[in-house]
Design a protein around this motif. Sequence first.
Motif, PDB file in Angstrom:
ATOM      1  N   LEU A   5       0.841  -1.213   0.000  1.00 20.12           N
ATOM      2  CA  LEU A   5       0.000   0.000   0.000  1.00 20.12           C
ATOM      3  C   LEU A   5       0.873   1.259   0.000  1.00 20.12           C
ATOM      4  CD1 LEU A   5      -3.134  -0.283   2.265  1.00 20.12           C
ATOM      5  CD2 LEU A   5      -2.971   0.020  -0.186  1.00 20.12           C
ATOM      6  N   MET A   6       1.934   1.259   0.812  1.00 17.66           N
ATOM      7  CA  MET A   6       2.834   2.412   0.889  1.00 17.66           C
ATOM      8  C   MET A   6       3.476   2.687  -0.466  1.00 17.66           C
ATOM      9  SD  MET A   6       2.950   3.804   3.773  1.00 17.66           S
ATOM     10  CE  MET A   6       2.679   3.598   5.496  1.00 17.66           C
ATOM     11  N   VAL A   7       4.029   1.628  -1.031  1.00 19.41           N
ATOM     12  CA  VAL A   7       4.694   1.792  -2.330  1.00 19.41           C
ATOM     13  C   VAL A   7       3.690   2.303  -3.342  1.00 19.41           C
ATOM     14  CG1 VAL A   7       5.891   0.579  -4.173  1.00 19.41           C
ATOM     15  CG2 VAL A   7       6.351  -0.014  -1.802  1.00 19.41           C
ATOM     16  N   GLU A   8       2.495   1.756  -3.277  1.00 21.18           N
ATOM     17  CA  GLU A   8       1.422   2.162  -4.174  1.00 21.18           C
ATOM     18  C   GLU A   8       1.175   3.657  -4.056  1.00 21.18           C
ATOM     19  OE1 GLU A   8      -2.066   3.184  -4.188  1.00 21.18           O
ATOM     20  OE2 GLU A   8      -1.810   2.830  -6.339  1.00 21.18           O
ATOM     21  N   ALA A   9       1.192   4.146  -2.816  1.00 15.52           N
ATOM     22  CA  ALA A   9       0.855   5.552  -2.587  1.00 15.52           C
ATOM     23  C   ALA A   9       1.954   6.492  -3.071  1.00 15.52           C
ATOM     24  CB  ALA A   9       0.598   5.768  -1.097  1.00 15.52           C
ATOM     25  N   THR A  42       4.222   6.516  -8.022  1.00 12.68           N
ATOM     26  CA  THR A  42       3.106   6.635  -8.960  1.00 12.68           C
ATOM     27  C   THR A  42       3.513   6.283 -10.378  1.00 12.68           C
ATOM     28  OG1 THR A  42       3.664   8.955  -8.947  1.00 12.68           O
ATOM     29  CG2 THR A  42       1.698   8.296  -7.722  1.00 12.68           C
ATOM     30  N   LYS A  43       4.811   6.304 -10.643  1.00 13.29           N
ATOM     31  CA  LYS A  43       5.241   6.176 -12.039  1.00 13.29           C
ATOM     32  C   LYS A  43       5.333   4.714 -12.503  1.00 13.29           C
ATOM     33  CE  LYS A  43       6.336  10.507 -13.279  1.00 13.29           C
ATOM     34  NZ  LYS A  43       5.534  11.179 -12.227  1.00 13.29           N
ATOM     35  N   ILE A  44       5.479   3.778 -11.567  1.00 14.57           N
ATOM     36  CA  ILE A  44       5.772   2.396 -11.965  1.00 14.57           C
ATOM     37  C   ILE A  44       4.537   1.713 -12.544  1.00 14.57           C
ATOM     38  CG2 ILE A  44       7.620   2.017 -10.312  1.00 14.57           C
ATOM     39  CD1 ILE A  44       5.422   0.588  -8.574  1.00 14.57           C
ATOM     40  N   LEU A  89       3.555  -4.420  -8.434  1.00 10.68           N
ATOM     41  CA  LEU A  89       3.083  -4.624  -7.063  1.00 10.68           C
ATOM     42  C   LEU A  89       2.501  -6.017  -6.902  1.00 10.68           C
ATOM     43  CD1 LEU A  89       1.347  -1.218  -6.387  1.00 10.68           C
ATOM     44  CD2 LEU A  89       3.572  -1.991  -5.584  1.00 10.68           C
ATOM     45  N   ALA A  90       1.708  -6.417  -7.912  1.00 15.14           N
ATOM     46  CA  ALA A  90       1.097  -7.737  -7.829  1.00 15.14           C
ATOM     47  C   ALA A  90       2.168  -8.816  -7.804  1.00 15.14           C
ATOM     48  CB  ALA A  90       0.151  -7.959  -9.003  1.00 15.14           C
ATOM     49  N   PHE A  91       3.173  -8.649  -8.682  1.00 10.81           N
ATOM     50  CA  PHE A  91       4.230  -9.665  -8.715  1.00 10.81           C
ATOM     51  C   PHE A  91       4.979  -9.695  -7.386  1.00 10.81           C
ATOM     52  CE2 PHE A  91       4.037  -8.624 -13.409  1.00 10.81           C
ATOM     53  CZ  PHE A  91       3.169  -9.670 -13.656  1.00 10.81           C
ATOM     54  N   GLY A 143      -3.460  -0.377  -7.737  1.00 12.68           N
ATOM     55  CA  GLY A 143      -2.651  -0.731  -6.578  1.00 12.68           C
ATOM     56  C   GLY A 143      -3.492  -1.302  -5.462  1.00 12.68           C
ATOM     57  N   GLU A 144      -4.610  -0.636  -5.177  1.00  4.95           N
ATOM     58  CA  GLU A 144      -5.490  -1.134  -4.114  1.00  4.95           C
ATOM     59  C   GLU A 144      -6.057  -2.492  -4.490  1.00  4.95           C
ATOM     60  OE1 GLU A 144      -5.544   1.795  -5.387  1.00  4.95           O
ATOM     61  OE2 GLU A 144      -5.957   3.376  -3.928  1.00  4.95           O
ATOM     62  N   PHE A 145      -6.351  -2.636  -5.794  1.00  2.00           N
ATOM     63  CA  PHE A 145      -6.923  -3.894  -6.259  1.00  2.00           C
ATOM     64  C   PHE A 145      -5.985  -5.058  -5.928  1.00  2.00           C
ATOM     65  CE2 PHE A 145      -8.356  -6.689  -9.905  1.00  2.00           C
ATOM     66  CZ  PHE A 145      -9.618  -6.906  -9.392  1.00  2.00           C
TER      67      PHE A 145
END
Lengths: 476, 492
Positions: free
Chosen positions: A21-25, A28-30, A35-37, A114-116
């Motif tokens: 979640l942190m990385v997701e927040a 933003t560019k990736i 994240l899923a992997f 990301g949240e998904f």
Amino acid sequence: MMRITAPELEIAVLVLGMVILMVEAFATKIDKRILAFAAIAGLAVVLVASFFVAPSPSPAQATGFWNFYTADRLSIFFKQFALLTTIVVLIMMTDYAPVVRSSFPGATPQAGLGEFFALPIFTCVGLMYLVSAVDFIFIFVSLELVTISFYVLVSFTRRNPITLEAGIKYLVLSALSTAFLVYGIAWIFGATGQTNLHRLTEALANPAMNHSAALLGMVLVLVALGFKISAVPFQIWVPDVYQGAPTPVTAYLSVGSKAAGFVVLLRVLQPFLVLPETQRLIVLIALLTLIYGNLAALPQANLKRLLAYSSIAHAGYLLIGVVCFDVRAITFYLVAYLLMTLLSFAVLIIVAQQAGEEISDFDGLARRSPFLAFAMLIGMVSLAGVPFTAGFLGKFYIFYAAVLQRQITLVVVGVITVGCGFYYYLKVVRAMYWQSPEKADKIPVNGLSRFAISALIISTIWLGIYPQPILDALKR
Amino acid sequence: MVLFTIFCPIVAAILIMVGAPARKTALAASVLTLSAALFLFASFGYGRGDFQHVTSFAISPEWRLNFTTGIDGLSLIMVLLATIVTLAAVWFAGAIDKYENAFYACLLFISGGAIGAFASIDLFFFYAFHELALIPTFLLIGIWGSGNRVAAAWKITIYLAIGSFILLLGLILLYQSVPLASRSFDIRALQAAAGLGQISADAQRHIYLLLLIGFGILVSLFPFHTWAPEAYASAPAPAAMLHAGVLKKFGLYGLLRLAIPLLPEGARHWTTLLVILLLGNIIYVGLVTIAQKRLDWMLGYSSVMHMGYIFLGIASATILATTGAVVLIFAHGLSIALLFAIAGELRKRTGTLVLDELGGFARVMPFAGLAFGFGVFAAIGLPGFANFAGEIMIFFGAFKNGWEMDRFHIFQIATVLALWGVVISTVYMLRAYRKAFMGTTSEQWRQLADLRPALHVPVMLLVGALLCYGFFPQTFVRMVAPAFRNYLAANR
């Protein structure tokens, strides 16, 4: 070797979810699929670690935290089950990402992705706690963790009115069932003064006690759990929610949520088995579930909806196992169910993006993608219960237990409904192999999904021939 | 070697699905399998009632579940039948217009499943291998079938699925009826337990009824027979050959394998019921067969009808009649395969099998006429064909039993009625033969081509086996009889 205790597994998964979640927040560019992997890799590490868990103290001498939480064979096994399910669901979600993306028109690219990917990790924590819970309070808390993350997931592609409808239905009915659960717990606590399941057993075994209040509480709890495992008459939400929810979430609901529901059901019922009314009640629910699930599946034309009814039908077979209280039969059935259901959903997600979710959209799939058609064939024959697939052995163990206990009615109804099952599962096979396709173009399958689907096919057949590993997992 | 006969077709089927050349691989596999079966036949140790060439792999020690294969006289004959018919069916299949690979793979799966069921000593695999053929049959009829293929495919699949699950219940009950210490899926262990009288009479009655219904559905015992004619009429010829010739015999094999050694008391209890049902097969279905207007339906019904004789042999439980039943299983498998093969060739050429539209084919297709004639005479039970040997043994054995059972002489009455079945089958078979092959050739059929010379081989194979077995049934009788001697002798 380092000793790992069971609660560390949940903490690890929880930390993983927060990090994602942190990385997701902040990043933003990736490409959000990274994240899923990362989540898949992290969960896989936890899955491996879970095989080295130290056993917990026995319930009699449990103190402190271990009053709420157990790390027996059953719970460790189902923690692994939850982790595996989540991993496969995350793989499906990466396939499903384009659909999520396109459901937010005009928003920034990758909005919500990301949240998904992060939410299932929290669901997973909930499931892992749930299978370890031996206290009603703890059951309630972890169930809420599961349910609340599902509220968000079910209505994730919220611009789609069908999804929104599914989300509302799930929210309202799930909240209602939670209310039943709390009310039931209150009754049981009032009658026995206990929330811990182990001490509850002792309290109920006391012949001086009046059972009717506790029994009422048990029935209320059964209503709530019946909702989770989609047993008739608490199945009303299933078809609509399953059809409307994003497909990976449907798969998650139908496997993860149901498996945890059954583990809790087994734990909760155990103290009440001294009361003869309990078994009669479960027999009745099992019969209704078998008949309703199988008959209602017959006319379905939408595959997702068909799988929803099939999930009700399988709850019926599992309930036969609950009646006989054969934990290993139920466990094996759930594992088989995990493999074949996830297999079917994985194929469905890929095909649905090219064609659609109706069974007629599968017409001629054997020509468009022999691999996907074969995978679906294995999934369907396993769900129907053809030998040399895990689904058959699951049914075999369940029927074995039922015959042993002379549950004649359940067996007779079970055999007839298996016949129905052959019809509606083979309807999909018929579409894929008999009919000719509308479009002739090939359906692409990416590497990760191909790997996951192949692994599911192989394990479905492998367990159908050599079931011993699963049976051993609970014995040691 | 037994393992080779089981897995050769299955491995070949998988290879074909992966992309090996379909027809060549299938032919090679079935020739190899047949040679393996012939090798087993040649190296068979006569006079022994036990299993030979036994191999065993542990699957689940806790359930005493092993993958055990082996053959005795009874299963060897079934394996031989399966391999001969498989070769003939694959040979007859020829070029397929769509999904050729899948077609051959399905055929080989049916064949491998049947061989596996016949050669399994373990009840679990005995059951599971038979079910392996269920989905291929569904696909074969559904994709490549003709006529009302959709209804036929559903009907056969759902009938057989329910039949199998009833059978499964019977097998589970059988497994549980033995005391915990000797509980096993191994047929030999169950036989030992039955020999010690560990299966109570009450349990035997329940199990036998379940097995009778389960197997009965699979073998199209009256009144569970309605799936059969429809499915065989719609199925492509090779599928009908394999299913009617081999796979359907699984139920009979199962009764011979399980009911006679393990459940004598159950068999005795349900004798009257079985005799009434089998007379339904012979008389009622026989009359229905006469009424058929299409060749494929007639053949389908006739295959249902002939099951009645075999059931009579099984029901009477004398060594003579039971051995006769095995002989007839083998003979009927070959002759019905031959008939379906020729009927399939006719359908390929004419596009119709309505008897009134056919006629005079013997003039334009002499070889097909000859082959069909052989099939017809075999099916009627003309002396010289194996069918005759089987039927006569069944009638003698069943009639003899009637004297010793003081039950209203039920077997004598049944035998007399069943003899009328021979007349009935003569009527419909000869009538169909006359209509299709005799008489004047109508204008539209003048240009029909006879069977290709390549197709003479499988015909010769089937007819040769029928004749050689008809003239020398003793080889087979010596093989089969020891398998029953212990039980039926103890039975009297």
